[in-house]
Design an enzyme around this catalytic site. Structure first.
Site, short mmCIF file in Angstrom:
data_model
loop_
_atom_site.label_atom_id
_atom_site.label_comp_id
_atom_site.label_asym_id
_atom_site.label_seq_id
_atom_site.Cartn_x
_atom_site.Cartn_y
_atom_site.Cartn_z
N HIS A 181 0.81 -1.23 0.00
CA HIS A 181 0.00 0.00 0.00
C HIS A 181 0.84 1.28 0.00
O HIS A 181 1.53 1.57 0.97
CB HIS A 181 -0.91 0.02 1.23
N SER A 239 1.61 -0.44 -5.39
CA SER A 239 0.70 -0.69 -4.28
C SER A 239 0.17 -2.11 -4.41
O SER A 239 0.20 -2.69 -5.48
CB SER A 239 -0.45 0.30 -4.31
N SER A 283 -5.66 1.62 -2.26
CA SER A 283 -4.97 2.00 -1.03
C SER A 283 -3.92 3.09 -1.19
O SER A 283 -3.42 3.62 -0.21
CB SER A 283 -4.33 0.75 -0.40
N GLU A 335 4.40 -9.23 4.39
CA GLU A 335 3.78 -8.38 5.39
C GLU A 335 2.56 -8.98 6.08
O GLU A 335 2.33 -8.74 7.25
CB GLU A 335 3.34 -7.07 4.69
N LYS A 372 4.28 -7.30 14.88
CA LYS A 372 3.45 -7.02 13.72
C LYS A 372 2.03 -7.51 13.98
O LYS A 372 1.12 -6.74 14.19
CB LYS A 372 4.05 -7.66 12.46
N ASP A 408 -0.15 -4.34 14.61
CA ASP A 408 -0.73 -3.79 13.38
C ASP A 408 -2.13 -4.36 13.16
O ASP A 408 -3.12 -3.62 13.04
CB ASP A 408 0.23 -4.19 12.25
N ASN A 409 -2.23 -5.70 13.15
CA ASN A 409 -3.50 -6.35 12.86
C ASN A 409 -4.56 -5.99 13.90
O ASN A 409 -5.73 -5.77 13.58
CB ASN A 409 -3.32 -7.88 12.82
N CYS A 455 -6.25 -2.08 13.26
CA CYS A 455 -7.65 -2.19 12.83
C CYS A 455 -8.60 -1.55 13.85
O CYS A 455 -9.63 -1.01 13.47
CB CYS A 455 -8.03 -3.64 12.58
N HIS A 500 -7.61 -9.08 3.60
CA HIS A 500 -6.74 -8.65 2.51
C HIS A 500 -7.41 -8.64 1.14
O HIS A 500 -7.27 -7.71 0.37
CB HIS A 500 -5.49 -9.53 2.46
N HIS A 517 -3.71 2.24 8.46
CA HIS A 517 -3.28 2.26 9.85
C HIS A 517 -2.40 3.47 10.14
O HIS A 517 -1.68 3.93 9.27
CB HIS A 517 -2.54 0.97 10.18
N SER A 544 5.45 -2.51 12.38
CA SER A 544 5.45 -3.46 11.27
C SER A 544 6.64 -3.24 10.36
O SER A 544 7.35 -4.17 9.98
CB SER A 544 4.17 -3.31 10.44
N GLN A 584 10.05 -5.11 8.78
CA GLN A 584 10.39 -5.24 7.36
C GLN A 584 11.85 -4.86 7.12
O GLN A 584 12.59 -5.57 6.43
CB GLN A 584 9.48 -4.34 6.50
#
Lengths: 485, 485, 485, 485
Positions: free
Chosen positions: B62, B85, B90, B205, B235, B239-240, B244, B350, B404, B412, B416
């Protein structure tokens, strides 16, 4: 933007940003109608009898999608309507366009200058030679103020030819008000006299406007009856509380995309608005610090696990600052200078003087970087550290997002409709004197009932025996006047 | 939009919506940097040694403001980068513009067609005659898929001259993939061979991409080492979950302005994403119903006071539906037909196949009314009742809001960066086989540490004696591998 | 209390506080059965086949009402059982009485001395001349420790006649253990040899015991297979988390009646237990400060709006302190001296060494005022300021309240039953070596399923097509081993 | 228990359960004092001037540890006190013993019969030949009722010799009241005349008593001034709300040890008490359903994500039922018959007639199994299914636990002290007529202030300029009378 009134094909006046957004506005109005059962029920209940037949209503209230549904409820009940916004940033241009095209005279756009703002207010009050308005819907009391100031000026002028002197005040906004009145005096020195004679009453939406009305009632200067809609339970305990719980994070997110979780957030004031803001921030994972002057509200904050400190205690470590007090001078430029880099400063109280914008703007060497409209980074020269100010210190939920959602505004605005009906119905009965009134509890309960079905709720019914036992009528009202909910 | 690659004055390729938004993008990138301590620390720690010197990185993730900070961290560490992306809606166009102008080759804009989407992916993989990429940053696994499918096709073509046949599948997206590969084969029948030989590894990711990687590992088809970034604790559990919790209500509010309080919301799936969504909706005052296949997750939902039912049980009374499963066929058109008027249907998993968009689009007589981009009302002919679908069934937080927030993405993306460094550092050591790896716990803990200071946290330090007592090193890692947090 | 074993009319041994409470215990056991669907289903499913026929089980686990239902599930499946508590304060005397009278040999009462505690443990292990036990249910690992230490001593004694020397340690509890073993050696120098030879395995309930097992596995000293029940998802993510969320405030309230709202509470450790405690305190209106060594857990706390500091930072302003770390020396007497008057100090971790009770008890001039059993006020001589210590630093939820509620214990104990069945079934198959195992995920999911129906939950079923899409069997298990829930 | 008054060595009368518990009571009173800053400050502020010198106070209010601190504050300010409990189960026997031994005449024990209850009330009112009381502290209004009924009877007797006829009512409790009055009439036919003449006023603690007072005011029968303490903000919005949020789960846990998480809980009534209960249950992980007659309160429940249904809708699926209405006949035996096995039924409203205990007790074939005091399982003969009723339908937080914690009771009781001082100070001034009064807002704010410091709060101070801007005095009060908090 040249301040010229435009006219629809059907001859109705307006001034909006972009008439081509009318279709988009209409689509969102239709969505909002589904979420506003109180207003839609009012159309069904009162539409056939056209209670506003002949009534001319001037409204000064954020020109949003939700307000559009209110306006079209008023017109559906027979009223003729002229409207302006009560905040320079709160208009949703597509809503304004749809209403201007389809239903009422609108003078409002997002991002007015103060000059333009008062021009719009004056337009909304100007019903031309046939006279008007009969009724006022006010939010914050600016239109009511204009009429009261206008009349005072006319009386003084009548008495001794004195004209209002804008230079007599250093309040920038009052300078504009005086100028407008002065200029108006020259063309019609009886304008506000006629208005005062005709106006049946005002219904006021918000805490700030209500405070002004009670002050006028106290000093005997109130010119017409007023209904305090703000203090209907179904307004102040819903719109102010649950509305802000929704719209504060909405405004923060749209303006800054900032993560709320993990942050230290300071909420100045723990009234209904502050309670909603603090709840939203806490639920979003922030650690919330409240500042309060009132020991009772402070103790409430403590019982919810919030910390109660002074601004000074946390000014240099907090990440987000929200003012909700209805008072002035809450966050001064001297405070802002102590904040962390990129601390967010915003206001969700009615007026922008909670934050010392003047002090900030005039701080020597300060630099303003506009990230996007209503999101500015102000950089202090000393340390190159900046803060982010939302909506130039004005209502951030309306400036940076779209204000309160339809459902809760349906509660507030159904109170408005009921208040307006009541004032108009009793216009000659003498029921209402030049005082401030709240709606009776049974109407408050009615507004609530109109919103239950949509959420799938089922009320329990009292038996006669039970009703007698607690000394209330079976059909309500169920609580004494002093009940706090 | 003609699919022509453009070139900056410095000769770097790009294709974005509007280069004039680069300044705006830069301002927001600067704001985001302050909120992304993990990435900024990485620049300080690793920048001087230029660990990516000589590395060519292709990313498919994204193209947001946060990703911009990731990209510029990669370039600050010496990499050359091409980016697309991983979702058609996104991209934040101002972010894409700023990066395209200043830092890397970008092929991305908000609102790509599927055709354009895959064109962008191919561009991001095309490093020209000098060859590349060396490393891949993937999100959902589309670029990895393209390489694997490309190689398969080249091998078959090599073997017997067979070209991929787009008509062999009725999956619209795979038809495009096959077409692209087929057309590529004609100009360079060894393209993916060369790529495969060169690629050192991929860091993936998200859950969906990871699932694909484990399947490839299981059937032995994985072409290069992969690091599963998703399952770093910092992560998936941040993040999740917290991402969210932030972005679901953000997307709902921006798209529909709907009041969450009082509503019935159905969250399909109670994994990390579903947990975040359910928490946000509950805190916003909704009554949340969860659907689950996994009895453990279902029991977790119950312990949080949520109701666990099947979609069928509540389809006709709920107001908001969110899919978070990572599976397909969760809400079918037959379900949508039973919903209340203006029920909101959206997906934050996703892929867009959680919601039966195909069934909806092809429903006889259905009418689509676009309220605004990414917000459509679909009206069924039978009863004139409509539902509101967000982002055409794709990730609603990225389609309708901005994804996010920076702080959680910093967690996250620091994973990476660490994963990419690790792959590149070990490119010749043989440490990583053609398998899927997760980062070791001490790196996971390091990512967390980099984010504590900004939130004012102070860690407690173990004494040697205490560390021995619980059999961990004083400096960590502190938990066994199976620990669930 | 003289340590004499008593005998029921049917000849079963026991030692409990008051046999007349058996009826009361039976009534509460019957209530608990309704709340423990997992155990009751196990009776229905496995009862007919009597899988434990011939098995002798020794259990060392808090002798509560819930444990009573576990014991009677084991006996319903054919086992013969001897039981002791794993904590000197955790026995519910009416539960002990009911079981002793009706079902199993019990040696446990609330308020044992350490001497009595180990006497009870030894009794539970003593199956007389016919030998035993075959299986062990352990909680914290004390019985397992006794066997391992016993065997070590016997081996040394065998080798060179050395007897264990209690004075070789200044750990008061180990002195007792050595004494017991020493005295036992004189009557039967092969007791633990025989035991070791016979024991099929142990299933361990809690984090602390599991940690010990992994240490023994690591250094190769583990004598028999062990199933780590603690790390079943349906144990550690339910019992530890939701159990403590329930029982921490319960213990605080019963012991002190203190108002939680408005207080500052410090939770030391933010693992599953700490998360449950922090959630309960936050929800009760406290402001919660977390101390952590692990940056990941610290970041989780921050995301929930909790403050992360060191104990030192808040020791003098907090009102409530809870240790949950599983480590030692968390709150020292030097910390306690700095606390506010009547600060509450308690521990909900397995062992009492999280709080420096020894330091407190031996502090010169300190005065202990017992408000009621398990609630002591300790007054320091310097300033006459006191602190309130619960359960003498031992598990406060079991010492001051009744531990975790039946429903969540049903999850944990169904895992115990399944683990015991598994060990016994595979006793000769060689499936389990002298290692630590966790139960396979499908059994974990099964435990969860057994608890859904009672809470009115309905699971969604995967279609074959959907299951294939995410590569899981239709009937589960649904998640990879590393999934964190 | 023979109803004989006993006498301390110092000659003070009492009747309590067990004088040997006085030391234990004293220890807990000392703990409570630390948690009751409002009462302790009152001792410091008013103690020296002995404002109650010469005043005889009769109190009828739950004889708990917290009330003990109230009583000793009254005596510290110079009063002589006689006390009884206002509920048959609410006395804490150790508190009663400590007060009886050290400070005041007490007639109260846990588990009175109704006969005993009214005997205690009469004893508390009986100041012997020297006359009294001067002041009354009432909770629920039973002592006030006794005086009013007594006087009515004396007047009728005076007029025509008629004696009260217990058989004229089928209300069991009123039969006892009439009997007591009838018997009293024979010995002193002017007892209540004299009392009425002397009494300066009553301060009433709770909603139910206040309702009775307003009814008496409305029909003109109120015999003396009354101060409505319940409607001080610092009482009803704290004690009723936060007190119940604490004590409802406490009572549930102590009585049943039931897990709250995952359960369906029905809260009948969503006033302050209901709001506290619902919040506690929701936070504990239950799914909460509210029943309401008032649409405003119902809408508040919905905004908090609670479901609003009728009892009938959920009676057969819910696990826990709590009545909080202040009305009668909320849960009837016909409802209880439909409940799940072991559903828990309890009341936290003032009177026990919210639950149809009479219907339950007289249900043909019903079987009562007392698990432990105040926890009964009632089994219906038809299906052998049982329900669990707490505290025989009386206030479960006082019957099964220890009522509200000290800190919140300090708020309530400081209002009581202030009200009593006010009544006594103005006893001859004529300030208070035979009406119901609430305390002025500045005293309400004062009560709050006295509780801030202990929780570490710091108030913000208004500048004169700010105070003028919002038209309040710098030192408060800060809100209009109608403000709802």
């Amino acid at each position: 933007m040249a301040l010229l009134v435009e006219t629809t094909t059907s001859g109705r006046e307006y001034k909006v940003k972009d008439m081509s957004q009318a279709d988009f506005g209409r689509l969102e109005i239709e969505l909002a109608e589904v979420e506003m059962p109180g207003l839609m029920s009012s159309r069904v209940e009162f539409g056939p009898s056209q209670p506003f037949k002949g009534a001319k209503i001037t409204g000064s209230l954020h020109m949003t999608i939700q307000t559009a549904v209110l306006i079209e409820t008023l017109t559906a009940l027979g009223a003729e309507v002229r409207w302006c916004s009560c905040n320079i940033f709160s208009t949703q241009d597509h809503a304004a366009a749809a209403i201007a095209r389809d239903s009422a005279a609108v003078f409002a756009w997002k991002g007015e200058t103060l000059q333009e703002y008062w021009w719009c207010s004056e337009r909304a009050l100007d019903w031309g030679p046939s006279g008007g308005p009969d009724l006022i819907v006010d939010d914050g009391g600016d239109v009511t103020l204009l009429i009261h100031e206008g009349l005072k000026a006319e009386q003084l002028f009548e008495k001794n030819g004195t004209l209002p002197d804008p230079s007599s005040t250093d309040n920038a906004e009052m300078q504009i008000v005086y100028t407008i009145i002065r200029d108006g005096l020259k063309t019609d020195p009886k304008r506000y006299h006629k208005m005062k004679d005709r106006i049946v009453g005002v219904s006021e939406e918000t805490t700030t406007g209500v405070k002004r009305l009670y002050q006028m009632q106290a000093n005997g200067s109130l010119l017409f009856p007023a209904i305090n809609v703000n203090d209907s339970v179904t307004k102040s305990k819903f719109d102010n509380l649950y509305g802000c719980r929704h719209s504060l994070p909405d405004g923060l997110m749209r303006a800054t995309d900032v993560m709320i979780a993990g942050k230290i957030a300071v909420v100045c004031g723990y009234g209904d608005v502050g309670k909603g803001c603090a709840a939203a921030l806490k639920q979003g994972g922030a650690r919330v610090v409240v500042t309060e002057i009132d020991p009772i509200c402070a103790l409430q904050a403590l019982m919810e696990g919030l910390q109660v400190l002074t601004l000074e205690d946390v000014v240099s470590e907090a990440d987000i600052f929200v003012t909700t007090t209805g008072n002035k001078d809450i966050i001064m430029v001297s405070d802002m200078k102590k904040m962390k880099n990129n601390a967010i400063v915003c206001n969700i109280g009615h007026f922008d003087n909670e934050i010392d914008m003047h002090g900030l703007e005039t701080y020597p060497g300060v630099k303003r970087i506009t990230i996007k409209p209503q999101t500015d980074r102000w950089v202090f020269p000393e340390n190159n550290s900046g803060i982010i100010v939302l909506a130039e210190g004005r209502l951030m939920n309306l400036g940076c997002a779209t204000g309160h959602p339809s459902f809760v505004m349906s509660c507030s605005f159904t109170n408005q409709v009921i208040a307006q009906i009541e004032l108009w119905k009793e216009k000659t009965s003498g029921k209402y004197e030049k005082k401030v009134y709240v709606l009776p509890k049974h109407l408050d309960e009615k507004v609530a009932s109109l919103h239950l079905n949509q959420l799938g709720a089922k009320l329990t019914k009292l038996s006669k025996d039970q009703a007698d036992y607690i000394s209330v009528p079976v059909e309500g009202p169920y609580k004494p006047a002093h009940y706090r909910y």
